[in-house]
Scaffold this motif. Structure first.
Motif, PDB file in Angstrom:
ATOM      1  N   PRO A 262     -39.958  15.652  -1.558  1.00 50.02           N
ATOM      2  CA  PRO A 262     -39.342  15.281  -2.845  1.00 50.02           C
ATOM      3  C   PRO A 262     -39.760  16.191  -3.993  1.00 50.02           C
ATOM      4  CG  PRO A 262     -40.067  13.323  -1.674  1.00 50.02           C
ATOM      5  CD  PRO A 262     -40.621  14.504  -0.925  1.00 50.02           C
ATOM      6  N   ALA A 263     -41.009  16.655  -3.991  1.00 46.86           N
ATOM      7  CA  ALA A 263     -41.453  17.559  -5.052  1.00 46.86           C
ATOM      8  C   ALA A 263     -40.754  18.906  -4.942  1.00 46.86           C
ATOM      9  CB  ALA A 263     -42.972  17.732  -4.988  1.00 46.86           C
ATOM     10  N   PHE A 264     -40.547  19.380  -3.706  1.00 51.01           N
ATOM     11  CA  PHE A 264     -39.808  20.633  -3.499  1.00 51.01           C
ATOM     12  C   PHE A 264     -38.386  20.487  -4.030  1.00 51.01           C
ATOM     13  CE2 PHE A 264     -37.195  23.639  -1.240  1.00 51.01           C
ATOM     14  CZ  PHE A 264     -37.984  24.772  -1.112  1.00 51.01           C
ATOM     15  N   VAL A 265     -37.735  19.382  -3.705  1.00 51.49           N
ATOM     16  CA  VAL A 265     -36.367  19.144  -4.182  1.00 51.49           C
ATOM     17  C   VAL A 265     -36.335  19.101  -5.701  1.00 51.49           C
ATOM     18  CG1 VAL A 265     -34.473  17.473  -4.233  1.00 51.49           C
ATOM     19  CG2 VAL A 265     -35.634  17.983  -2.071  1.00 51.49           C
ATOM     20  N   ALA A 266     -37.286  18.394  -6.301  1.00 50.60           N
ATOM     21  CA  ALA A 266     -37.309  18.277  -7.759  1.00 50.60           C
ATOM     22  C   ALA A 266     -37.487  19.637  -8.418  1.00 50.60           C
ATOM     23  CB  ALA A 266     -38.426  17.333  -8.185  1.00 50.60           C
ATOM     24  N   ARG A 267     -38.309  20.481  -7.823  1.00 49.61           N
ATOM     25  CA  ARG A 267     -38.579  21.781  -8.433  1.00 49.61           C
ATOM     26  C   ARG A 267     -37.458  22.779  -8.218  1.00 49.61           C
ATOM     27  NH1 ARG A 267     -43.951  25.723  -7.705  1.00 49.61           N
ATOM     28  NH2 ARG A 267     -43.241  27.268  -9.240  1.00 49.61           N
ATOM     29  N   PHE A 268     -36.908  22.818  -7.002  1.00 48.20           N
ATOM     30  CA  PHE A 268     -35.991  23.901  -6.664  1.00 48.20           C
ATOM     31  C   PHE A 268     -34.528  23.484  -6.521  1.00 48.20           C
ATOM     32  CE2 PHE A 268     -40.125  25.297  -4.917  1.00 48.20           C
ATOM     33  CZ  PHE A 268     -40.275  26.475  -5.634  1.00 48.20           C
ATOM     34  N   LEU A 269     -34.251  22.233  -6.296  1.00 48.81           N
ATOM     35  CA  LEU A 269     -32.885  21.836  -5.952  1.00 48.81           C
ATOM     36  C   LEU A 269     -32.307  20.769  -6.888  1.00 48.81           C
ATOM     37  CD1 LEU A 269     -33.346  21.639  -2.068  1.00 48.81           C
ATOM     38  CD2 LEU A 269     -32.345  23.516  -3.388  1.00 48.81           C
TER      39      LEU A 269
END
Length: 288
Positions: A262-269
């Motif tokens: 979820p943190a990856f999605v929030a940052r990049f997507l």
């Protein structure tokens, strides 16, 4: 007068509908139309049938729950053998899957491009592909050899998404790297073809960097052209840019950790393409 077909990635997503069969060009983690895939993720499209030599395109769409059926030969990141989201989705039975030999995929797209019901191939004979795909049929040669061949079914697409190095505004598109993959077949087998590219150039300039044999896609098979520098990121688009191995490893670490994804999605997507590219730049500054 020739038609200017330039549009945005979000325009492309807006031309598509849930339930469509979408072909995605490139190969594994090489020259994937990732900016267009990210536009699909920003849309509300779902229940897609995806035809792809699978890489992170398949992984991201699987992670977002957008795939109803996948037709592929593999799901890989090349330097990392198995695409993690593809693997996890397959293991939990998240979508229907048709696994085909690489050559069967090629001839299926060829049949789709030629508007034929199938193409006879030897690929698959004597393998478990015939067992895991009971719908596949064989045909007997009508000539004296009488050979039994696999009837690779046509892969007809509602739309194709591909990424090339260069294109003009009309959709004549060029690859400059070592391999054309099968992007031309994807577009020819589709009712609509959409090309993203590193740079839109004048038609005459398509011959400045390489010869005419690199002109892969003809404008008659293209409905939209999107200029999106580094639009294949994090996959490679040689010679414009190599695969971003550092970012790809970060993607895999996050994909394998449900708490980190979820943190990856929030940052990049979570934003548009410009926000994605800015986040990638900041990521590399942190890594330096």
């Amino acid at each position: 007068m020739t038609q200017d077909k330039t549009m945005t990635a979000d325009d492309v997503a807006g031309r598509l509908e849930s339930g469509m069969t979408i072909g995605i060009g490139g190969w594994g983690s090489r020259r994937k139309p990732m900016a267009l895939v990210r536009a699909l993720l920003r849309s509300d499209l779902t229940e897609l049938t995806v035809v792809s030599y699978g890489g992170p395109d398949v992984g991201l769409l699987a992670a977002a729950g957008r795939i109803r059926k996948l037709i592929t030969a593999f799901g890989t990141l090349d330097s990392i053998p198995l695409e993690p989201h593809f693997t996890a989705a397959r293991q939990r039975g998240a979508f229907e899957m048709v696994e085909l030999d690489e050559a069967m995929m090629m001839w299926g797209l060829t049949a789709g491009a030629q508007r034929l019901p199938f193409m006879p191939v030897r690929a698959g004979l004597g393998s478990d592909l015939m067992r895991v795909n009971p719908a596949l049929r064989t045909v007997t040669s009508p000539y004296d050899d009488g050979e039994t061949l696999v009837a690779a079914p046509a892969l007809r697409l509602d739309a194709a998404l591909v990424h090339l190095n260069r294109s003009d505004a009309q959709g004549n598109a060029q690859y400059l790297g070592p391999d054309p993959y099968f992007d031309d077949l994807f577009c020819e087998a589709a009712d609509q073809g959409f090309v993203s590219c590193e740079r839109i150039v004048e038609t005459a300039d398509l011959l400045k960097e390489q010869g005419p044999q690199t002109l892969l896609i003809q404008r008659m098979f293209v409905d939209g052209v999107v200029e999106t520098p580094r639009g294949a990121h994090f996959t490679s688009c040689v010679p414009d840019h190599d695969r971003d191995e550092t970012f790809q490893r970060a993607y895999v670490r996050a994909a394998r950790d449900p708490g980190a994804w979820p943190a990856f999605v929030a940052r990049f997507l979570s934003g548009d393409e410009a926000a994605y590219q800015a986040a990638v730049t900041a990521f590399h500054e942190e890594e330096a």
